[in-house]
Design a protein around this motif. Structure first.
Motif, PDB file in Angstrom:
ATOM      1  N   ASN A  29       0.801  -1.219   0.000  1.00 58.34           N
ATOM      2  CA  ASN A  29       0.000   0.000   0.000  1.00 58.34           C
ATOM      3  C   ASN A  29       0.836   1.272   0.000  1.00 58.34           C
ATOM      4  O   ASN A  29       0.285   2.370   0.121  1.00 58.34           O
ATOM      5  CB  ASN A  29      -0.961  -0.010   1.195  1.00 58.34           C
ATOM      6  CG  ASN A  29      -2.050  -1.036   1.010  1.00 58.34           C
ATOM      7  OD1 ASN A  29      -2.898  -0.889   0.139  1.00 58.34           O
ATOM      8  ND2 ASN A  29      -2.002  -2.109   1.781  1.00 58.34           N
ATOM      9  N   MET A  30       2.151   1.141  -0.160  1.00 61.40           N
ATOM     10  CA  MET A  30       3.033   2.315  -0.172  1.00 61.40           C
ATOM     11  C   MET A  30       2.935   3.060  -1.505  1.00 61.40           C
ATOM     12  O   MET A  30       2.691   2.459  -2.547  1.00 61.40           O
ATOM     13  CB  MET A  30       4.491   1.911   0.044  1.00 61.40           C
ATOM     14  CG  MET A  30       4.816   1.496   1.441  1.00 61.40           C
ATOM     15  SD  MET A  30       6.561   1.028   1.566  1.00 61.40           S
ATOM     16  CE  MET A  30       6.996   1.977   2.995  1.00 61.40           C
ATOM     17  N   ASP A  31       3.159   4.356  -1.436  1.00 65.42           N
ATOM     18  CA  ASP A  31       3.194   5.219  -2.611  1.00 65.42           C
ATOM     19  C   ASP A  31       4.385   4.818  -3.493  1.00 65.42           C
ATOM     20  O   ASP A  31       5.493   4.648  -3.005  1.00 65.42           O
ATOM     21  CB  ASP A  31       3.348   6.673  -2.148  1.00 65.42           C
ATOM     22  CG  ASP A  31       3.259   7.676  -3.265  1.00 65.42           C
ATOM     23  OD1 ASP A  31       3.439   7.306  -4.440  1.00 65.42           O
ATOM     24  OD2 ASP A  31       3.013   8.854  -2.953  1.00 65.42           O
ATOM     25  N   PHE A  32       4.133   4.668  -4.801  1.00 59.79           N
ATOM     26  CA  PHE A  32       5.198   4.292  -5.729  1.00 59.79           C
ATOM     27  C   PHE A  32       6.344   5.301  -5.730  1.00 59.79           C
ATOM     28  O   PHE A  32       7.484   4.954  -6.004  1.00 59.79           O
ATOM     29  CB  PHE A  32       4.657   4.154  -7.156  1.00 59.79           C
ATOM     30  CG  PHE A  32       3.916   2.871  -7.388  1.00 59.79           C
ATOM     31  CD1 PHE A  32       4.598   1.677  -7.527  1.00 59.79           C
ATOM     32  CD2 PHE A  32       2.538   2.871  -7.468  1.00 59.79           C
ATOM     33  CE1 PHE A  32       3.915   0.491  -7.740  1.00 59.79           C
ATOM     34  CE2 PHE A  32       1.851   1.693  -7.681  1.00 59.79           C
ATOM     35  CZ  PHE A  32       2.538   0.500  -7.820  1.00 59.79           C
ATOM     36  N   ALA A  33       6.056   6.550  -5.450  1.00 61.95           N
ATOM     37  CA  ALA A  33       7.077   7.596  -5.462  1.00 61.95           C
ATOM     38  C   ALA A  33       8.078   7.446  -4.313  1.00 61.95           C
ATOM     39  O   ALA A  33       9.160   8.014  -4.365  1.00 61.95           O
ATOM     40  CB  ALA A  33       6.424   8.971  -5.404  1.00 61.95           C
ATOM     41  N   LYS A  34       7.729   6.695  -3.298  1.00 63.96           N
ATOM     42  CA  LYS A  34       8.602   6.536  -2.129  1.00 63.96           C
ATOM     43  C   LYS A  34       9.503   5.309  -2.304  1.00 63.96           C
ATOM     44  O   LYS A  34       9.479   4.373  -1.517  1.00 63.96           O
ATOM     45  CB  LYS A  34       7.765   6.416  -0.861  1.00 63.96           C
ATOM     46  CG  LYS A  34       6.969   7.665  -0.577  1.00 63.96           C
ATOM     47  CD  LYS A  34       6.197   7.551   0.707  1.00 63.96           C
ATOM     48  CE  LYS A  34       5.490   8.865   0.989  1.00 63.96           C
ATOM     49  NZ  LYS A  34       4.750   8.809   2.238  1.00 63.96           N
ATOM     50  N   GLN A  35      10.323   5.336  -3.363  1.00 64.34           N
ATOM     51  CA  GLN A  35      11.157   4.190  -3.713  1.00 64.34           C
ATOM     52  C   GLN A  35      12.114   3.800  -2.590  1.00 64.34           C
ATOM     53  O   GLN A  35      12.274   2.616  -2.294  1.00 64.34           O
ATOM     54  CB  GLN A  35      11.942   4.475  -5.002  1.00 64.34           C
ATOM     55  CG  GLN A  35      12.865   3.355  -5.439  1.00 64.34           C
ATOM     56  CD  GLN A  35      12.161   2.033  -5.717  1.00 64.34           C
ATOM     57  OE1 GLN A  35      10.970   1.990  -6.005  1.00 64.34           O
ATOM     58  NE2 GLN A  35      12.880   0.946  -5.605  1.00 64.34           N
ATOM     59  N   ILE A  45      11.971  -7.277   5.113  1.00 59.38           N
ATOM     60  CA  ILE A  45      11.272  -8.547   4.920  1.00 59.38           C
ATOM     61  C   ILE A  45      12.224  -9.632   4.435  1.00 59.38           C
ATOM     62  O   ILE A  45      12.260 -10.728   4.988  1.00 59.38           O
ATOM     63  CB  ILE A  45      10.110  -8.374   3.912  1.00 59.38           C
ATOM     64  CG1 ILE A  45       9.057  -7.402   4.466  1.00 59.38           C
ATOM     65  CG2 ILE A  45       9.477  -9.726   3.577  1.00 59.38           C
ATOM     66  CD1 ILE A  45       8.057  -6.916   3.436  1.00 59.38           C
ATOM     67  N   LEU A  46      13.007  -9.327   3.400  1.00 59.63           N
ATOM     68  CA  LEU A  46      13.815 -10.343   2.732  1.00 59.63           C
ATOM     69  C   LEU A  46      15.275 -10.391   3.176  1.00 59.63           C
ATOM     70  O   LEU A  46      15.972 -11.349   2.873  1.00 59.63           O
ATOM     71  CB  LEU A  46      13.781 -10.117   1.215  1.00 59.63           C
ATOM     72  CG  LEU A  46      12.404 -10.201   0.560  1.00 59.63           C
ATOM     73  CD1 LEU A  46      12.507  -9.889  -0.926  1.00 59.63           C
ATOM     74  CD2 LEU A  46      11.792 -11.562   0.784  1.00 59.63           C
ATOM     75  N   GLY A  47      15.725  -9.342   3.835  1.00 62.67           N
ATOM     76  CA  GLY A  47      17.148  -9.279   4.163  1.00 62.67           C
ATOM     77  C   GLY A  47      17.853  -8.495   3.075  1.00 62.67           C
ATOM     78  O   GLY A  47      17.436  -7.397   2.730  1.00 62.67           O
ATOM     79  N   TYR A  48      18.862  -9.072   2.469  1.00 64.91           N
ATOM     80  CA  TYR A  48      19.627  -8.363   1.447  1.00 64.91           C
ATOM     81  C   TYR A  48      18.898  -8.340   0.116  1.00 64.91           C
ATOM     82  O   TYR A  48      18.420  -9.363  -0.359  1.00 64.91           O
ATOM     83  CB  TYR A  48      21.002  -9.008   1.229  1.00 64.91           C
ATOM     84  CG  TYR A  48      21.755  -8.344   0.106  1.00 64.91           C
ATOM     85  CD1 TYR A  48      22.423  -7.149   0.325  1.00 64.91           C
ATOM     86  CD2 TYR A  48      21.741  -8.873  -1.163  1.00 64.91           C
ATOM     87  CE1 TYR A  48      23.076  -6.507  -0.711  1.00 64.91           C
ATOM     88  CE2 TYR A  48      22.387  -8.246  -2.208  1.00 64.91           C
ATOM     89  CZ  TYR A  48      23.051  -7.069  -1.987  1.00 64.91           C
ATOM     90  OH  TYR A  48      23.690  -6.431  -3.006  1.00 64.91           O
ATOM     91  N   VAL A  49      18.804  -7.167  -0.454  1.00 66.81           N
ATOM     92  CA  VAL A  49      18.431  -6.983  -1.855  1.00 66.81           C
ATOM     93  C   VAL A  49      19.296  -5.855  -2.390  1.00 66.81           C
ATOM     94  O   VAL A  49      19.669  -4.941  -1.653  1.00 66.81           O
ATOM     95  CB  VAL A  49      16.924  -6.658  -2.068  1.00 66.81           C
ATOM     96  CG1 VAL A  49      16.040  -7.809  -1.677  1.00 66.81           C
ATOM     97  CG2 VAL A  49      16.513  -5.411  -1.339  1.00 66.81           C
ATOM     98  N   GLY A  50      19.640  -5.925  -3.657  1.00 67.77           N
ATOM     99  CA  GLY A  50      20.513  -4.917  -4.258  1.00 67.77           C
ATOM    100  C   GLY A  50      19.870  -3.546  -4.325  1.00 67.77           C
ATOM    101  O   GLY A  50      18.643  -3.397  -4.249  1.00 67.77           O
ATOM    102  N   ASP A  51      20.711  -2.524  -4.484  1.00 66.76           N
ATOM    103  CA  ASP A  51      20.234  -1.142  -4.518  1.00 66.76           C
ATOM    104  C   ASP A  51      19.299  -0.859  -5.688  1.00 66.76           C
ATOM    105  O   ASP A  51      18.453   0.023  -5.603  1.00 66.76           O
ATOM    106  CB  ASP A  51      21.410  -0.174  -4.565  1.00 66.76           C
ATOM    107  CG  ASP A  51      22.169  -0.143  -3.251  1.00 66.76           C
ATOM    108  OD1 ASP A  51      21.585  -0.485  -2.211  1.00 66.76           O
ATOM    109  OD2 ASP A  51      23.358   0.237  -3.267  1.00 66.76           O
ATOM    110  N   ASN A  52      19.462  -1.575  -6.783  1.00 62.39           N
ATOM    111  CA  ASN A  52      18.629  -1.333  -7.965  1.00 62.39           C
ATOM    112  C   ASN A  52      17.460  -2.312  -8.064  1.00 62.39           C
ATOM    113  O   ASN A  52      16.824  -2.409  -9.113  1.00 62.39           O
ATOM    114  CB  ASN A  52      19.484  -1.403  -9.240  1.00 62.39           C
ATOM    115  CG  ASN A  52      20.500  -0.285  -9.268  1.00 62.39           C
ATOM    116  OD1 ASN A  52      20.205   0.842  -8.908  1.00 62.39           O
ATOM    117  ND2 ASN A  52      21.713  -0.600  -9.671  1.00 62.39           N
TER     118      ASN A  52
END
Length: 66
Positions: A29-35, A45-52
């Protein structure tokens, strides 16, 4: 004794699963603009994910961990 340990593990599992569901609800439910906030939530939630990394809602998983 074994049954008591199993009951505690089941309780911990249920709690962890509910926490994950709550975080996923927030993420979805987060705003798409708040990347940056969305990426931070996915990392929680997942731990490590890359910056991109970009995960588009709706996204669902059971626990977010192995």
């Amino acid at each position: 004794m074994r049954k008591l340990v199993k009951m505690q593990e089941d309780k911990n599992f249920k709690v962890a699963k509910q926490i994950c569901k709550n975080k996923l609800n927030l993420f979805n439910n987060m705003d798409f603009a708040k990347q940056s906030e969305r990426l931070e939530m996915i990392r929680s939630i997942l731990g490590y994910v890359g910056d991109n990394t970009e995960i588009m809602p709706p996204f669902w998983c059971d626990m977010g961990q192995n």
